[in-house]
Design an enzyme around this catalytic site. Structure first.
Site, short mmCIF file in Angstrom:
data_model
loop_
_atom_site.label_atom_id
_atom_site.label_comp_id
_atom_site.label_asym_id
_atom_site.label_seq_id
_atom_site.Cartn_x
_atom_site.Cartn_y
_atom_site.Cartn_z
N ASP A 1 0.84 -1.20 0.00
CA ASP A 1 0.00 0.00 0.00
C ASP A 1 0.88 1.25 0.00
O ASP A 1 1.88 1.32 0.71
CB ASP A 1 -0.91 -0.01 1.24
N ASP B 1 -10.58 0.66 -5.11
CA ASP B 1 -10.64 2.07 -4.71
C ASP B 1 -10.91 2.99 -5.89
O ASP B 1 -10.54 4.16 -5.87
CB ASP B 1 -9.36 2.49 -3.96
N HIS C 1 4.87 4.21 -3.17
CA HIS C 1 5.71 5.36 -3.56
C HIS C 1 6.04 6.24 -2.37
O HIS C 1 6.99 7.02 -2.42
CB HIS C 1 5.01 6.18 -4.64
#
Length: 1557
Positions: free
Chosen positions: A560, A684, A563
């Site tokens: 999750d 999502d 980055h």
């Protein structure tokens, strides 16, 4: 006897460049194992590349059974060896990211004096990413076979009853992996991603904790054939996590991140301001932007102005002025090492006379502390001792307030002005940040309260303040009481638009929290790992435990917010996970903003796939682009690797072990994009019913399923939920028709589950079997996808009619699809109908208990019409095929069906077919330029011409391969050759026809087998559809080419067979240049193969065979490759035409030889010497009897049919003696048949030849200013420029290379005579002082005078010892090119001829002088590939050769400057041989000797690049300045390659295996 087991080892070749970087297209190394066996990475490093100097390869790939430790590297010493490529094979047993680098001592510049040892260096770290081996039902499942299903566990219902129903439905739909959002105990917000306790499982779903999870995973795998993948959340935790209260140091607070103090103060004041809006008379319900602007105006006054945030940016002027003056008065002064700037001494005058603003720049540069980050108020300050230095520069040292010099008051007054100037840019910095934070607060509030697409949060109150707080303030309780209370405010996590993923947005380099740029997650506290474990030991260990626990149960991770996870932290945690589960599947979403940054994460973390989503496509065209990106290679793609069915090549590990047969499958590392997990929709993002048209659910899913990558979906997609499930606030439970009844392939009510089952089954089958070729076509509302197997050519074809808003209900108009050469079976056509009425939506949305889909039905369609015309299938869409429809077909190509597999058949048997060919056969099979081909066929046959590309350079396989190798490497199916093959089979006819015709001719019968082999292979591929023909043509040609190439190397010496690729490529030039042509032979009446000087310019007739070129080339191309018989034939043939003590330059098959080359005889004598020394029993050649074309010791010329021709015989020994005797007594003659018919450019005087010996020195002289008797033989040709008959480079007198060759011959013959192997002791002369002279004495005489006559000393003081005219000397420390030429200045020209003399006669040269001269040539003459033929400092230097130029320029017209600057390649070989000899001579020990070889290797780089890039597969004759292309150069020249083979032959004489300690 038990059958043998064949074990295949996959070997991936990983060549390293000279700088240690991987020579891999794109630089991304991704390896996907095909079996459970370890894959082998074979590093290939040239034996003396720069990284071999004290070189080591370091890898963190563990040995079998050892644990992977990222920081633990194994060392492999790079043992230098000039003659081979170092190969280091390392098996990789696990998966993930493995690293390597090299350490070495950089190669210093080549100097005469020893240079200081250069400090060892380390290359950057490079990564090898290995895909995991996932196992399901006992079999390995490739990543492209995964169909992944996302679930949010809190909506699953009771465990295990509700879960089992859903798992069965998911499994029956053909999914094989489930992605779970986090299964841990959730925090106060109830979001799965806000985890309360990372080590505790969700008590609602798993009341028995870990044992329930174990049962779940076991049941999934064993009962439902489902692997598990879970999210791991590493960079934040729930704001109410209990362990935060024990360990606030794991977050960012004012102690761990003091630079955030200003952001915390701002956040606190903004919350206070939000509470007080009513008191301040401001609106708490925003109805317009005017309301918001009122708040913003007040915020500036009540928050920004009162906070005085500028104090965090600027220095305290009063404080720093006092401190500077105090330091000045005490003499505590630090002058900066770099001075004050300015050009005067130390910059004192400059700084003293500067303005306060300029002086402030000095303080900013040298004295400002704390500018790296924000801190507490007035954190920034000026170093008092630097401030004192400035005052000293201005006022001098402090003498006391009572003195006449400046007092403290004056100094303080001035420094205050300077400090005020220093603050100005910092105030601007503050203004910029405040403007940004106000903009961010305004925009965010506008979005949350006013914007139509925003959440419309309503009234501003305590629950919903004006801004979302950036900090979690931990509760005050007995646990937190023990901490510094300031430390209880911890930064919340969030994300920033287009942020640099490698910069911590809460770290010291970022002000995002002060500038309010973070879109914050108020329920998540950002975790602070620091730079290493030591910075936050509890956090590292706690999260490692959590990670290990997840790896224990799940086959894969989704990282999750990858980055935003510090990359070194992700590396550490993935290492922990892979220790538990070595074959961990790791996926991530990356929002780095750049593909380049994506690669950084992918390489270092060993990510298996990046999540990509079809729902991001805003149009059919964009969806088509995404499918194309993840679909696989184009149909008919070329095979980069040799096909496994091809003849197995012998390799080190091929063989048998314990009855197990082993072979290597050699693979090249291909350029590959980052692999994708391509989702039709993620958990999502919005579903089709929201973003497009609900009917698009079906075509969107089908298009994704056809891709050659992992694919995925989410609960609710197949069911057609009306909108994205809110994973935080939603409380209803999942429902799915697939969970309540058996899933059957086909249509029906309640979503697309039945069709998804078929799509997933096909996707998994294609992934497992390696269907990796795809054709995607976009036409308006339609996308078609055809995915096929690269060998069997079986495939699946999809027509998808997408459904975007506004597409209506018609069939959209779709042109018929023509599948050439392809048969198809219709699997079905379906359309999706969805009730999207408001009533239907309302009923679904208002269901209080369950999440369910919109009413929907998949309906079977008649859909398509299929018809067959010949070998073509035509598919037409019928009238009823509305948006939301798909049609699916199974396809196959009958002509590709072959009993042994077409790929296997076309790549087998070549080795046997080519096994009897000799090297002359191979000259025909592989090469033959246009002129040779026309010559051999009476003008009937030519090289092949490809429309849109042009003529091939050769008629043989090399001509085709030179084009194909780049087409295959780049998979360039649009190349004109591919188009030509698709249009017809003319190329196949040409190749087979050419071989069949020649095989019927006498002497070429051996070519019938290759002709038959080719015909059978081409016949097998003639019937396949034309779009596949380029691929199969490429397979056949590569197989034939490699078989012929390997057969050629088989017949050469062991040095070539075991040598580096470059030596092999050079050696094959000997096959290229040696062959039969009708118009040229070594004899007038006997056809034999002969050596061409170069192709295509010197290929046929009189221009093919040149004495000088033959004997400069023969040592390398013949003796250096083990082709001794060919060398012998050329020696005997040229010896047979000896006349005037010379051999001809132009042989003309012995019909009309021309004797105008003074050097050719000396190169031939050197070749004979080399032959005797290299060939076993080579001395026997001296006794060979040779029939003479002309009479011995007689200059009479007669035609070839004269009875005197070949009437006399001599031994080679006698012919050698004749040559020396004629030179010793001197010669004068006019060329036979002199005049325009012999040479239309030469003036009359040029035909007169005179050669004599100066017996005072023993040196041979010859030539005149009207001819050019050495290799620099360009005659002026331009009437316009007045240069006709004026040589560009006459080189009369004593050319240095002739003197060296002459001396070499004398030494050799003296030795042979002494050993009784040569009957003559010397020669007689016409000189009274030297009536007879022995070879030993003649050699001694030359040696005694050589340095005096040729050397130009470095120091003019030494001129007295040499024959020098100082007035003409242009350069020193060099050897003259000529001695006593007709134009004295030409003696002193620096040219690349002296290394020839150095190579053949090193003892002539004083070693130090030789090295100086070579270093000079290295700097002045050496180009990227060739040697400049004239010193660039010479007034005659003209480095651009253009033979067709007909200008008034005397120097260059008609190419007169051929040897006046252009860079010729063959002298490079002699230069490097001389350099190696004299460099090794001075070096001691392994280290020094290794460096000598590395210096040579460095200088070969341009030639290596050139031979790879050249379609002629050779080295060019010459280049223009600095290696620029020369259109008039012969693109492959015999001596260019031959002289470099000589270098390798020389190198092999040294004991290079002992170069290392």
């Amino acid at each position: 006897m038990a059958p043998k087991t064949m074990v295949s080892h996959e070997v991936y070749l990983l060549p390293l460049k000279d700088d240690g970087s991987p020579d891999v297209p794109g630089g991304y190394i991704y390896l996907a194992p095909q079996s459970s066996a370890p894959i082998i990475v074979r590093f290939e490093i040239e034996g003396t590349s720069s990284i071999c100097r004290h070189g080591s390869l370091w890898v963190n790939i563990p040995e079998e059974g050892a644990e992977f430790r990222r920081e633990k590297f194994r060392e492999f010493k790079l043992e230098p060896d000039f003659n081979r490529t170092i190969e280091i094979s390392i098996p990789i047993h696990g998966a993930g990211a493995f690293a390597f680098y090299t350490t070495y001592a950089p190669l210093p510049d080549l100097e005469e004096t020893a240079v200081k040892t250069i400090k060892p260096t380390q290359t950057p770290t490079y990564y090898i990413d290995v895909a995991p081996r996932l196992t399901l039902e006992g079999k390995q499942t490739p990543l492209a076979a995964l169909s992944i299903f996302s679930l949010i566990s809190k909506f699953m219902g009771k465990y295990p009853t509700d879960w089992d129903k859903h798992l069965r439905g998911i499994s029956e739909r053909g999914y094989n992996m489930i992605h779970f959002t986090p299964l841990q105990q959730r925090g106060a917000s109830n979001s799965p991603y806000s985890i309360y306790d990372q080590l505790a499982w969700d008590p609602e779903n798993f009341p028995n904790g870990e044992s329930d999870v174990k049962k779940l995973v076991d049941s999934m795998e064993k009962k439902y054939s489902l692997l598990g993948l879970t999210d791991v959340v590493w960079n934040h935790t729930a704001d109410n996590s209990k362990w935060l209260q024990e360990h606030p140091e794991v977050g960012y607070n004012v102690s761990t991140a003091p630079w955030l103090r200003s952001a915390l103060e701002l956040d606190t004041e903004l919350l206070e301001f939000s509470k007080n809006l009513s008191k301040l008379g401001l609106p708490t319900n925003l109805n317009s932007e005017d309301d918001l602007l009122k708040i913003m105006d007040s915020l500036k006054k009540e928050v920004i102005a009162k906070l005085k945030l500028w104090q965090y940016y600027v220095i305290d002027v009063e404080r720093d002025a006092d401190a500077a003056v105090e330091s000045w008065s005490k003499g505590d002064i630090s002058f900066p090492a770099e001075g004050f700037g300015g050009s005067d001494f130390g910059g004192l005058e400059t700084i003293k006379n500067s303005t306060p603003a300029q002086q402030s720049e000095f303080l900013n540069r040298s004295g400002l502390r704390g500018k790296d980050r924000l801190g507490e108020r007035y954190y920034r300050s000026v170093d008092p001792s630097i401030g004192a230095a400035l005052l000293t520069a201005i006022y001098g040292r402090f003498q006391g307030d009572a003195s006449n010099s400046a007092d403290r008051g004056a100094a303080r007054s001035h420094i205050v002005k300077v400090l005020d100037e220093l603050n100005l840019p910092m105030y601007k910095e503050y203004d910029s940040d405040v403007a940004e934070l106000l903009e961010q607060v305004f925009n965010r509030t506008k979005y949350t309260r006013l914007d139509a697409h925003g959440p419309k949060l309503g009234e501003i109150n305590l629950k919903n303040p004006l801004i979302e707080s950036y900090f979690t303030r931990l509760p005050k309780n007995p646990i937190t009481a023990k901490h510094n209370q300031e430390d209880l405010a911890l930064v919340n996590n969030g994300w920033i638009w287009a942020a640099n993923a490698l910069v911590d947005n809460a770290g010291p380099q970022s002000r995002a929290y002060l500038r309010r740029e973070v879109i914050v997650w108020g329920d998540c506290v950002k975790l602070r790992y620091g730079k290493s474990k030591e910075d936050s030991p509890f956090l590292w260990e706690y999260m490692a435990k959590y990670t290990r626990l997840m790896a224990k149960y799940f086959a894969g991770f989704r990282i999750d917010n990858c980055h935003s996870t510090p990359i070194h932290v992700a590396e550490y945690l993935l290492d922990e996970a892979r220790r538990v589960r070595p074959n961990l599947f790791v996926v991530a979403e990356l929002f780095t903003g750049s593909e380049e940054m994506d690669y950084v994460f992918v390489k270092r973390l060993g990510l298996s796939s990046l999540i990509r989503e079809a729902m991001q496509a805003w149009s059919t065209g964009e969806l088509s682009r995404l499918v194309h990106r993840h679909g696989g290679r184009p149909i008919g793609s070329f095979e980069v690797d040799e096909v496994s069915g091809a003849d197995t090549k012998a390799s080190p590990t091929n063989g048998e072990t314990n009855g197990t047969s082993q072979r290597e499958i050699i693979r090249r590392i291909k350029q590959t994009p980052v692999h994708a997990l391509f989702m039709d929709c993620t958990h999502d993002n919005e579903v089709p019913a929201q973003k497009r048209d609900a009917r698009d659910t079906l075509p969107n899913a089908a298009l994704v399923s056809m891709c050659s990558s992992s694919t995925g979906s989410v609960m609710g997609y197949d069911e057609i939920y009306p909108e994205l499930v809110d994973l935080v606030h939603e409380t209803r439970l999942y429902s799915s028709p697939s969970s309540s009844k058996q899933v059957v392939v086909g249509g029906g009510e309640g979503g697309i589950g039945g069709i998804k089952k078929l799509l997933n089954q096909i996707h998994t089958l294609m992934g497992k079997d390696g269907y990796d070729e795809t054709h995607i076509h976009h036409e308006d509302q339609y996308v078609t996808v055809h995915r096929v197997h690269p060998e069997s050519r079986k495939g699946y074809f999809l027509i998808a009619h997408t459904a975007y808003p506004g597409y209506g209900n018609g069939n959209g108009g779709f042109a018929p699809v023509h599948l050439g050469g392809t048969k198809a079976r219709h699997l079905g056509s379906w359309m999706l109908e969805v009730d999207v009425s408001e009533e239907a939506k309302k009923a679904v949305m208002e269901d209080k208990k369950t999440l369910r889909g919109l009413p929907s039905k998949v309906v079977d369609l008649p859909g398509v019409r299929m018809e067959t015309k010949g070998d073509e299938t035509i598919i037409t869409v019928r009238d009823k095929f509305p948006p939301g429809s798909i049609a699916l077909f199974e396809t196959w190509i009958p002509s590709a069906e072959h009993s042994s597999g077409l790929d296997t058949f076309v790549t087998s048997g070549a080795k046997a077919a080519f096994s009897k060919l000799d090297l002359v056969d191979l000259n025909f099979v592989l090469y033959r330029c246009d002129a040779e081909e026309l010559d051999s066929s009476e003008g009937k046959d030519s090289v092949y011409e490809i429309p849109g590309h042009g003529k091939l350079v050769y008629a043989g396989f090399q001509g085709w391969w030179s084009v194909l190798k780049n087409i295959i490497k780049d998979n360039n199916l649009a190349h004109p050759l591919c188009q030509h093959l698709r249009e017809g089979q003319w190329a196949l006819d040409y190749i087979v026809g050419r071989l069949e015709r020649i095989s019927k001719k006498s002497g070429y019968e051996r070519l019938s087998k290759p002709a038959t082999w080719l015909k059978e292979r081409f016949d097998a591929i003639r019937k396949i559809p034309s779009f596949l023909l380029p691929r199969y043509f490429g397979l056949v040609i590569r197989t034939a080419y490699m078989a012929a190439w390997e057969r050629g190397l088989e017949m050469m010496g062991e040095n070539v067979q075991k040598g580096q690729w470059f030596l092999k490529s050079l050696a094959m030039v000997s096959v290229q240049q040696s062959g039969f042509v009708k118009s040229s032979s070594l004899y007038p009446k006997k056809a034999v193969p002969c050596l061409a000087a170069g192709l295509p310019h010197f290929a046929v007739e009189w221009a093919r065979c040149w004495g000088r070129d033959v004997f400069i080339s023969a040592r390398g191309l013949y003796l250096g490759t083990g082709r001794y018989a060919e060398c012998r034939e050329h020696i005997l043939a040229f010896a047979s035409v000896m006349k005037h003590g010379m051999v001809p330059n132009l042989l003309s098959s012995g019909d009309n030889p021309r004797y105008n080359a003074r050097d050719a005889i000396w190169f031939m004598l050197q070749t004979i010497q080399d032959y005797v020394n290299i060939v076993p029993n080579g001395i026997d050649i001296l006794k060979e009897k040779i029939a003479r074309r002309f009479l011995p010791y007689d200059d009479t010329y007669f035609e070839v049919d004269d009875p005197r021709a070949y009437s006399k015989t001599s031994t080679l020994e006698d012919i050698i003696q004749e040559a020396l005797q004629r030179h010793a007594t001197g010669m004068k003659f006019r060329e036979a048949n002199a005049g325009p018919n012999l040479d239309m450019q030469m003036s009359s005087g040029g035909f007169d030849q005179a050669i004599s010996v100066d017996w005072s020195t023993g040196i041979i002289f010859g030539g005149n200013q009207d001819n050019c008797g050495t290799w620099m033989d360009k005659m002026g040709e331009s009437d316009k420029a007045g240069s006709k008959g004026v040589p560009g480079t006459p080189r009369d007198g004593a050319a240095i290379e002739i003197t060296g060759l002459h001396y070499s011959t004398m030494l050799w013959l003296a030795k042979l005579h002494k050993e009784g192997k040569y009957k003559y002791a010397g020669v007689s002369t016409s000189e009274k002082d030297h009536k007879v002279i022995t070879f030993a004495d003649w050699a001694a005489l030359v040696k005694k005078n050589f340095e005096r006559c040729y050397y130009v000393p470095l120091d003019s003081k030494d001129d007295k010892n040499y024959d020098i005219n100082p007035k003409i000397v242009n350069r020193r420390g060099m050897y003259k090119d000529l001695y006593k030429s007709g134009k004295e200045y030409e003696d002193y020209q620096l040219r690349p001829n002296f290394p020839i003399a150095m190579t053949v006669a090193p003892s002539l040269f004083e070693p130090r002088h030789a090295r100086n001269a070579l270093l000079l040539a290295d700097k002045v003459l050496r180009g990227p590939t060739g040697m400049a033929t004239l010193d660039p400092a010479d007034l005659n230097y003209r480095p651009y050769y253009n033979n067709s130029e007909d200008s008034h320029d005397f120097a260059t017209s008609k190419g007169r400057n051929y040897h006046q600057g252009p860079e010729w390649l063959w002298p490079t070989g002699f230069f490097l041989r001389a350099l190696l000899h004299f460099d090794l001579q001075r070096r001691e020990g392994p280290e020094g000797k290794t460096e000598a070889f590395q210096q040579i290797t460095r200088r070969l780089a341009g030639c290596k690049e050139a031979i790879v890039e050249s379609p002629w597969a050779g080295l060019t004759e010459l280049t223009q300045k600095n290696g620029e292309y020369c259109a008039d150069s012969s693109p492959t020249q015999a001596w260019s390659a031959g002289c470099l083979i000589d270098l390798y032959h020389d190198a092999a004489q040294y004991d290079v295996s002992q170069l290392s300690e």
